[in-house]
Design an enzyme around this catalytic site. Sequence first.
Site, mmCIF file in Angstrom:
data_model
loop_
_atom_site.group_PDB
_atom_site.id
_atom_site.type_symbol
_atom_site.label_atom_id
_atom_site.label_comp_id
_atom_site.label_asym_id
_atom_site.label_seq_id
_atom_site.Cartn_x
_atom_site.Cartn_y
_atom_site.Cartn_z
ATOM 1 N N ASN A 80 0.794 -1.216 0.000
ATOM 2 C CA ASN A 80 0.000 0.000 0.000
ATOM 3 C C ASN A 80 0.834 1.276 0.000
ATOM 4 O O ASN A 80 0.373 2.313 -0.483
ATOM 5 C CB ASN A 80 -0.924 -0.003 1.229
ATOM 6 C CG ASN A 80 -1.617 1.325 1.432
ATOM 7 O OD1 ASN A 80 -2.504 1.705 0.665
ATOM 8 N ND2 ASN A 80 -1.204 2.061 2.463
ATOM 9 N N SER A 133 -3.808 2.365 -9.137
ATOM 10 C CA SER A 133 -4.685 3.518 -9.323
ATOM 11 C C SER A 133 -5.273 3.502 -10.721
ATOM 12 O O SER A 133 -4.625 3.063 -11.677
ATOM 13 C CB SER A 133 -3.896 4.821 -9.136
ATOM 14 O OG SER A 133 -4.675 5.946 -9.478
ATOM 15 N N LYS A 160 2.132 4.062 -11.520
ATOM 16 C CA LYS A 160 1.017 3.159 -11.273
ATOM 17 C C LYS A 160 0.741 2.251 -12.465
ATOM 18 O O LYS A 160 0.273 1.117 -12.301
ATOM 19 C CB LYS A 160 -0.230 3.962 -10.886
ATOM 20 C CG LYS A 160 -0.131 4.610 -9.514
ATOM 21 C CD LYS A 160 0.136 3.588 -8.406
ATOM 22 C CE LYS A 160 0.119 4.199 -7.035
ATOM 23 N NZ LYS A 160 0.331 3.211 -5.942
#
Length: 231
Positions: A80, A133, A160
């Site tokens: 994360n 994302s 991402k």
Amino acid sequence: MTTTFITGANKSLGYETARRLIEAGHTVIVGARDPERGQTAADALGARFVQIEVTDDASVAAAADDIGAHEGGVDVLINNAGVFGPHIPAEKLTAADAGEVFGVNVLGIVRVTHAFLPLLRKSANPVIVNVSSGMGSFTATHDPGRVEGRAVAPLYTASKAAVTMLTTQYAKAWPDVKVNAADPGYTATDFNGHSGPQTVTEGTDAIVELATIGADGPTGTLRDRHGELGW
């Protein structure tokens, strides 16, 4: 009992993910680079804290050793920890800026996953969730009807996109491990000055869903809270 390790779990999406998984019955280990903030978060959650700086080989190795000694292994790894990078015009972005963003968002995932894979393989149902994302999705960023299609953030979006590709490649490489990417969506967090329309709980829906899949669950996918998202 499912043992879950979450990086960057002292606040925002990481903290809420930890809270929800503890509520679901997981034994959660809170990972954070700041010892004071990490311990405070873990105490509030009723979890154990392990310090980890995802950009540092020694720190990541020490975290894996700590968890191996105390828990014996992990069932779920949630990558994360992430950074957005400088909020400056594209023409002012430098290679040093790119190194910072990719160092956390991409190399950090490679570093942590490499160190924790032996612990995951002690599980009967090993799961990795990479927090990516929609801003790393070519589909979403080329859709002018989506907020991702109107945003300009070269380094964050590129990092991402790399995370989602890592996810699919790891899923192909390790058929014994479920590896998926989660798109939290535009969520009110520190990343955007809490301007996102989604609550932090809504932003963790896809993460929690992927962290709780069974042995017959998906692998190599990118999902948001509404379902599978195009790359």
